[in-house]
Design a protein around this motif. Structure first.
Motif, PDB file in Angstrom:
ATOM      1  N   LYS A  89       0.835  -1.208   0.000  1.00 40.38           N
ATOM      2  CA  LYS A  89       0.000   0.000   0.000  1.00 40.38           C
ATOM      3  C   LYS A  89       0.863   1.249   0.000  1.00 40.38           C
ATOM      4  O   LYS A  89       0.527   2.266  -0.627  1.00 40.38           O
ATOM      5  CB  LYS A  89      -0.937  -0.021   1.214  1.00 40.38           C
ATOM      6  CG  LYS A  89      -2.026  -1.064   1.073  1.00 40.38           C
ATOM      7  CD  LYS A  89      -3.196  -0.814   1.996  1.00 40.38           C
ATOM      8  CE  LYS A  89      -4.386  -1.657   1.527  1.00 40.38           C
ATOM      9  NZ  LYS A  89      -5.461  -1.758   2.509  1.00 40.38           N
ATOM     10  N   HIS A  92       2.019   1.821  -3.373  1.00 39.30           N
ATOM     11  CA  HIS A  92       0.895   2.343  -4.129  1.00 39.30           C
ATOM     12  C   HIS A  92       0.759   3.870  -3.923  1.00 39.30           C
ATOM     13  O   HIS A  92       0.668   4.633  -4.879  1.00 39.30           O
ATOM     14  CB  HIS A  92      -0.386   1.623  -3.681  1.00 39.30           C
ATOM     15  CG  HIS A  92      -1.593   1.970  -4.497  1.00 39.30           C
ATOM     16  ND1 HIS A  92      -2.809   1.404  -4.257  1.00 39.30           N
ATOM     17  CD2 HIS A  92      -1.769   2.826  -5.533  1.00 39.30           C
ATOM     18  CE1 HIS A  92      -3.697   1.883  -5.113  1.00 39.30           C
ATOM     19  NE2 HIS A  92      -3.091   2.753  -5.904  1.00 39.30           N
ATOM     20  N   SER A 106      -0.051   0.530 -12.783  1.00 39.05           N
ATOM     21  CA  SER A 106      -1.271   0.130 -12.087  1.00 39.05           C
ATOM     22  C   SER A 106      -1.601  -1.344 -12.339  1.00 39.05           C
ATOM     23  O   SER A 106      -2.156  -2.016 -11.483  1.00 39.05           O
ATOM     24  CB  SER A 106      -2.443   1.036 -12.431  1.00 39.05           C
ATOM     25  OG  SER A 106      -2.552   1.173 -13.813  1.00 39.05           O
ATOM     26  N   LEU A 109       0.412  -3.117  -9.795  1.00 35.94           N
ATOM     27  CA  LEU A 109      -0.196  -2.997  -8.467  1.00 35.94           C
ATOM     28  C   LEU A 109      -1.425  -3.893  -8.356  1.00 35.94           C
ATOM     29  O   LEU A 109      -1.646  -4.561  -7.347  1.00 35.94           O
ATOM     30  CB  LEU A 109      -0.590  -1.539  -8.197  1.00 35.94           C
ATOM     31  CG  LEU A 109       0.588  -0.587  -7.990  1.00 35.94           C
ATOM     32  CD1 LEU A 109       0.119   0.870  -8.014  1.00 35.94           C
ATOM     33  CD2 LEU A 109       1.303  -0.889  -6.681  1.00 35.94           C
ATOM     34  N   LEU A 125      -9.158  -0.140  -7.176  1.00 36.56           N
ATOM     35  CA  LEU A 125      -8.148   0.359  -8.107  1.00 36.56           C
ATOM     36  C   LEU A 125      -8.624   0.189  -9.542  1.00 36.56           C
ATOM     37  O   LEU A 125      -8.558   1.101 -10.353  1.00 36.56           O
ATOM     38  CB  LEU A 125      -6.839  -0.407  -7.870  1.00 36.56           C
ATOM     39  CG  LEU A 125      -5.650  -0.070  -8.755  1.00 36.56           C
ATOM     40  CD1 LEU A 125      -5.250   1.390  -8.586  1.00 36.56           C
ATOM     41  CD2 LEU A 125      -4.466  -0.966  -8.425  1.00 36.56           C
TER      42      LEU A 125
END
Length: 673
Positions: A89, A92, A106, A109, A125
């Motif tokens: 996180k 992120h 992304s 992630l 997300l």
DNA sequence: CTAGGGTTAG
């Protein structure tokens, strides 16, 4: 050098994605190729990553992170490796604050969240991503699948403007994983029609789907495709193919596939071994296990599970113990799955104490393990202990499932605990809301009918919401024999033969019931029917393991090399037993013979032969463990009691449904079996 | 995105 090559490749890929960064990237290439600076920094960087210091790692490479994907991958890998969600996180948020969250990052992630089982964050997300592509959708499909949300996975799948093979694979394998095998196969043919070429992943999943459906027809079609495609020699495809054949009952075909594999790894061996274990060829399991070891492969926990469970089928305690030792050496024994198998094996080999020992040492809160221990108690007629264990299971907060209940009901029925059994059945349906399967009804019918409530049992069968099979009627028929109720028996036999007209055991049972009620005309009528249909009684077979060697006997069988000695010994023994009061119980003998013949026929029942042989070949005081494929007959049960007293031996007999521990002229089943 | 395994009525 290798590393740099890979890095360059990444740059090329990155450049094609983000034209704007090309200049910066080129600049980075030139600095990182200089020997001193970058390579040590990369080492420092990866060291920081592997220690989980995301922030520091990020700082040390602040400017380059966003231009070199491999660096970013390192960071993501670090999070996945350490299963550290907080770290992930953090990464992120750093991506967001530095304004660098792009399509490429992304997706990384997203995949990280998916792998860390943080599906909620992945969903958020994904929902806010303005740049979804095939890759992100694929990751998301898999993410939904692994959290069991197939509908959402399907939504993503349906709404994708474009798909690739991986997309189809993700959806097909998701459906099949959750046993929507038919749907999975349909999707596969849709994919095929649209011109997508199946790869090894597709084929693996599809074959698993065929195995789940036991569909040889579909499986063979896939097989034909495999032969045409380039995946003929793929290890995964090969094993899946073999697995499909064996699950669908085509053991030989499966074996052929394995044989044709140029290299065999542990999984291929396991597929073969498990296939044989599950289709009732435990001897071949042991053979293949030895061949596998000779071929230089190391058995793993799955091999051990199959081998040890085959030892329970064969009741070969010695072999089971030896394999247990090998599993310990291989370090596979801490696995719960194996513990359940061991509990079951020791129980089915007659060593309840060892089951308890394995169970206590493990102490895992695993419902399967507890079920197997409950079943073990039931198998040995220890109903009270089984119930206590079940109650402890509830206290410890474990969710009892249908199998736990089955084991429990089974224990109740074998111990004559009628009220308790009915109570647990209600508990299962009421408070646990579990739908009884045919097996549960079978247990209850067994419970009632063994207890003597034949009519009640019959009513239960006729009123249950599942269609009765031959097995369930036969349970009742067997009880009719015990309770000598010829009226119910005739009715029930009719039902059995409606479902399975070729079932010889039922004719035998029916004839036995008539014989016990001295209805000789009915006896010969049944026997005539058997002759007309050319049905033969399933021969009784008993076996005993002595010094790791299994000796098998069947009734009247003179093929054993020591057959003459056994006969002599048995005659002497019988005389001695008769002296102590043994009177052969000839009521169950089928044939119209005179008394002497009947006694002689009884005297050579397979279990008696096996016991005589075991007595002759083991020192006094050693308990005997005998196994039999059918239920022990009344006369043998009586005779073994006398033998245990006469020879002062503990004799443990496993018949087709339970254990009998004979000691000092009595049996643990209390004559209730 | 990929293969194999445990407990369970007779």
């Amino acid at each position: 050098m290798k590393c740099m090559g890979k890095s360059c490749l990444n740059h090329v890929r990155l450049c094609s994605l983000f034209n704007t960064q090309c200049i910066k990237t080129r600049h980075f290439i030139s600095t990182s190729t200089s020997k001193t600076g970058a390579s040590t920094s990369i080492e420092e960087f990866t060291a920081l990553c592997s220690k989980g210091h995301v922030k520091e790692a990020f700082k040390s490479f602040r400017s380059e992170i966003w231009s070199d994907t491999s660096l970013f991958c390192h960071l993501v890998q670090a999070c996945i490796l350490r299963k550290s969600l907080p770290m992930g996180k953090q990464l992120h948020s750093l991506t967001i604050t530095s304004g660098c969250l792009n399509k490429f990052f992304s997706n990384h992630l997203l995949s990280m969240y998916s792998k860390l089982r943080e599906s909620q964050t992945a969903i958020t997300l994904f929902d806010h991503m303005p740049w979804r592509n095939i890759m992100s959708c694929n990751i998301m499909i898999n993410c939904y699948v692994q959290s069991g949300d197939l509908d959402s996975a399907r939504n993503v799948f349906d709404e994708m403007p474009q798909r690739n093979v991986a997309t189809w694979n993700a959806m097909v394998s998701g459906l099949i994983q959750f046993e929507f095998n038919g749907d999975g196969l349909c999707l596969f043919s849709e994919m095929h029609e649209l011109g997508f070429l199946p790869d090894e992943y597709t084929l693996g999943s599809v074959l698993r789907g065929c195995a789940g459906l036991r569909s040889l027809r579909a499986g063979k079609q896939v097989h034909a495709y495999v032969m045409k495609s380039g995946f003929k020699f793929d290890l995964v495809v090969g094993s899946s193919l073999a697995h499909m054949y064996m699950k669908s009952g085509s053991l030989e075909e499966g074996e052929k596939v394995i044989d044709s594999m140029p290299i065999r790894n542990v999984v291929a061996w396991n597929t073969l071994i498990a296939g044989k274990a599950q289709s009732g060829h435990p001897e071949e399991v042991l053979d293949n296990y030895n061949i596998m070891k000779l071929a230089g492969l190391r058995p793993d926990k799955i091999t051990f599970v199959s081998v040890i469970s085959s030892c329970s089928d064969l009741a070969t305690l010695g072999q089971g113990q030896q394999t247990h030792a090998e599993a310990i050496k291989a370090g596979a024994c801490s696995v719960v799955d194996l513990t359940s198998t061991l509990v079951s094996m020791y129980s089915r080999c007659g060593c309840l104490e060892d089951s308890v020992k394995v169970f206590v040492e493990s102490e895992s809160m695993d419902p399967v393990l507890w079920s197997s221990m409950i079943a073990a108690y039931g198998f040995h007629g220890r109903g009270e202990e089984a119930i206590k264990l079940f109650e402890r299971m509830e206290e410890e907060g474990m969710e009892a499932d249908d199998v736990a209940f089955l084991s429990l009901l089974y224990a109740c029925s074998h111990c004559g605990l009628r009220e308790k059994g009915l109570e647990f059945f209600d508990l299962m349906v009421g408070r646990y809301g579990l739908k009884p399967r045919r097996e549960h009804y079978a247990c209850i019918v067994d419970l009632l009918s063994r207890y003597g409530c034949l009519e009640e049992a019959e009513a239960m069968i006729r009123s249950m919401p599942i269609k009765a099979d031959a097995i369930i009627w036969k349970i009742l028929l067997a009880a009719c024999k015990i309770h000598k109720n010829a009226d119910v028996a005739s009715r029930v036999a009719e039902e059995v033969l409606k479902v399975d007209p070729q079932d010889s055991a039922s004719y035998v049972l029916l004839s036995n019931v008539h014989a016990s009620a001295k209805r000789w005309e009915d006896v010969s009528a049944v026997r005539k029917m058997m002759r007309d249909k050319n049905l033969k009684k399933e021969p009784g077979v008993s076996w005993v393991e002595i010094k790791n060697q299994v000796h098998q006997f069947s009734r009247g069988d003179r093929s054993h090399p020591k057959s003459k000695e056994i006969d002599l010994y048995l005659n002497e023994l019988t005389t001695e037993m008769k002296f102590r009061g043994y009177a052969p119980n000839t009521s169950a003998v089928l044939h119209d013979m005179d008394v002497e013949e009947k006694e002689d026929s009884l005297a050579h029942h397979s279990e008696k032969l096996a016991i005589a042989f075991a007595l002759m070949n083991t020192p006094g005081g050693v308990p005997l463990r005998i196994m039999k494929n059918l239920r022990v007959c009344e006369d043998c049960h009586l005779a073994i009691k006398y033998i245990s007293e006469t020879k002062n031996r503990e004799i443990i007999v496993r018949d087709s449904s339970r254990f009998h521990h004979f000691r000092n002229g009595g049996c643990s089943c209390g004559d209730y079996w």
